[in-house]
Scaffold this motif. Structure first.
Motif: not given
Length: 105
Positions: A2-5, A9, A65, A69-71, A74
């Motif tokens: 879920e945390i991979s771009p 992914r 993590t 946020s996802l950003e 990343e």
């Protein structure tokens, strides 16, 4: 996963699955020989020690993590100077300029 771009992914999940299967294969190939050589309890202790060393290594090497946020995540895992593009592979494959024109009937 879920945390991979999104653009990497599938590759990440594929690599993780491959490593999992290879690890399972190594345990399957070595278990009976180790059990015969050092006893069943010692074999489990050896595998447990390997897992503990791996857990300690991950504790110190893997960035936190939680509540990011996802950003931000990343950014944590990005390689400096790698220069990721601002669009995904899917956008490259089907761009508006290359999309087939709709036919009007």
């Amino acid at each position: 996963a879920e945390i991979s771009p999104l653009d990497v992914r599938a590759m990440g999940v594929g690599i993780a699955t491959t490593i999992n299967w290879i690890s399972n294969l190594l345990v399957s190939l070595t278990f009976l020989s180790l059990e015969e050589a050092i006893s069943r309890p010692a074999t489990f202790w050896l595998y447990g020690a390997c897992a503990a060393v791996g857990a300690v290594w991950l504790h110190f090497r893997m960035p936190e993590t939680a509540n990011k946020s996802l950003e931000e995540i990343e950014q944590l895992f990005s390689v400096p100077g790698a220069g990721r593009s601002s669009h995904t592979r899917m956008e490259t494959v089907v761009s508006p300029a290359r999309a087939p024109a709709a036919s009007v009937s």
